[in-house]
Design a protein around this motif. Structure first.
Motif, mmCIF file in Angstrom:
data_model
loop_
_atom_site.group_PDB
_atom_site.id
_atom_site.type_symbol
_atom_site.label_atom_id
_atom_site.label_comp_id
_atom_site.label_asym_id
_atom_site.label_seq_id
_atom_site.Cartn_x
_atom_site.Cartn_y
_atom_site.Cartn_z
ATOM 1 N N GLY A 84 -18.359 -2.203 -32.676
ATOM 2 C CA GLY A 84 -17.431 -1.141 -33.048
ATOM 3 C C GLY A 84 -16.222 -1.091 -32.130
ATOM 4 O O GLY A 84 -15.108 -0.791 -32.557
ATOM 5 N N ASP A 85 -16.409 -1.401 -30.852
ATOM 6 C CA ASP A 85 -15.325 -1.477 -29.872
ATOM 7 C C ASP A 85 -15.671 -2.596 -28.898
ATOM 8 O O ASP A 85 -16.392 -2.401 -27.926
ATOM 9 C CB ASP A 85 -15.151 -0.146 -29.138
ATOM 10 N N ALA A 86 -15.153 -3.794 -29.180
ATOM 11 C CA ALA A 86 -15.479 -4.979 -28.393
ATOM 12 C C ALA A 86 -15.004 -4.877 -26.945
ATOM 13 O O ALA A 86 -15.504 -5.587 -26.076
ATOM 14 C CB ALA A 86 -14.889 -6.224 -29.049
ATOM 15 N N GLY A 87 -14.057 -3.967 -26.667
ATOM 16 C CA GLY A 87 -13.565 -3.804 -25.316
ATOM 17 C C GLY A 87 -14.502 -3.012 -24.418
ATOM 18 O O GLY A 87 -14.260 -2.903 -23.216
ATOM 19 N N THR A 88 -15.563 -2.467 -24.968
ATOM 20 C CA THR A 88 -16.503 -1.659 -24.177
ATOM 21 C C THR A 88 -17.784 -2.403 -23.834
ATOM 22 O O THR A 88 -18.658 -1.840 -23.175
ATOM 23 C CB THR A 88 -16.871 -0.361 -24.925
ATOM 24 N N VAL A 89 -17.902 -3.653 -24.282
ATOM 25 C CA VAL A 89 -19.120 -4.426 -24.030
ATOM 26 C C VAL A 89 -18.796 -5.779 -23.405
ATOM 27 O O VAL A 89 -17.691 -6.298 -23.564
ATOM 28 C CB VAL A 89 -19.949 -4.652 -25.321
ATOM 29 N N ARG A 90 -19.785 -6.324 -22.708
ATOM 30 C CA ARG A 90 -19.701 -7.684 -22.174
ATOM 31 C C ARG A 90 -20.716 -8.495 -22.965
ATOM 32 O O ARG A 90 -21.900 -8.145 -23.000
ATOM 33 C CB ARG A 90 -20.042 -7.682 -20.688
ATOM 34 N N VAL A 91 -20.248 -9.571 -23.603
ATOM 35 C CA VAL A 91 -21.117 -10.375 -24.476
ATOM 36 C C VAL A 91 -21.296 -11.766 -23.881
ATOM 37 O O VAL A 91 -20.336 -12.402 -23.440
ATOM 38 C CB VAL A 91 -20.513 -10.479 -25.895
ATOM 39 N N THR A 92 -22.542 -12.224 -23.903
ATOM 40 C CA THR A 92 -22.863 -13.580 -23.474
ATOM 41 C C THR A 92 -23.541 -14.286 -24.644
ATOM 42 O O THR A 92 -24.484 -13.759 -25.223
ATOM 43 C CB THR A 92 -23.814 -13.554 -22.256
ATOM 44 N N GLU A 93 -23.022 -15.465 -24.995
ATOM 45 C CA GLU A 93 -23.594 -16.277 -26.075
ATOM 46 C C GLU A 93 -24.251 -17.508 -25.472
ATOM 47 O O GLU A 93 -23.579 -18.299 -24.817
ATOM 48 C CB GLU A 93 -22.508 -16.742 -27.042
#
Length: 116
Positions: A84-93
């Motif tokens: 919903g707001d990609a700027g509020t999370v840290r994502v690791t793939e």
């Protein structure tokens, strides 16, 4: 009586000249390889708007807001993710960080595991 006492003490201590018993040798265990999640999401704001993770064409694994500091990891071979707001999370793939986005940006993407 004294003879019995000496025999009893020797039995407890062991025979003279006897080597102390050593534990059987054991091979050092190798640390097990840590499983790397297909996707790992960490909330880096006080509240992270709805984060949805689902198996394509299948189960919804998560569809909710996340709290600050909360993190989730999923190990399925393929996942659809909507932030919903990609700027509020840290994502690791698959162990690699995904490029950060600006706050307020909605993002959706598919992640495939190492074998997928």
């Amino acid at each position: 009586m004294a003879t019995l006492l000496v025999v009893g003490v020797r039995a407890l201590i062991g025979s003279p000249g006897a080597q102390p018993e050593r534990p059987a040798s054991t091979a050092l265990a190798r640390p097990s390889e840590a499983r790397v999640p297909t996707v790992r999401i960490e909330c880096v704001a006080d509240v992270c708007p709805t984060v949805t993770v689902r198996v394509p064409g299948g189960d919804v694994l998560q569809h909710r807001e996340m709290s600050g500091g909360e993190e989730v990891s999923y190990f399925e071979p393929e996942l659809d993710v909507v932030l919903g707001d990609a700027g509020t999370v840290r994502v690791t793939e698959n162990g690699s960080p995904r490029a950060p986005k600006e706050k307020g940006t909605r993002e959706s993407f598919t992640v495939r595991g190492p074998g997928g």
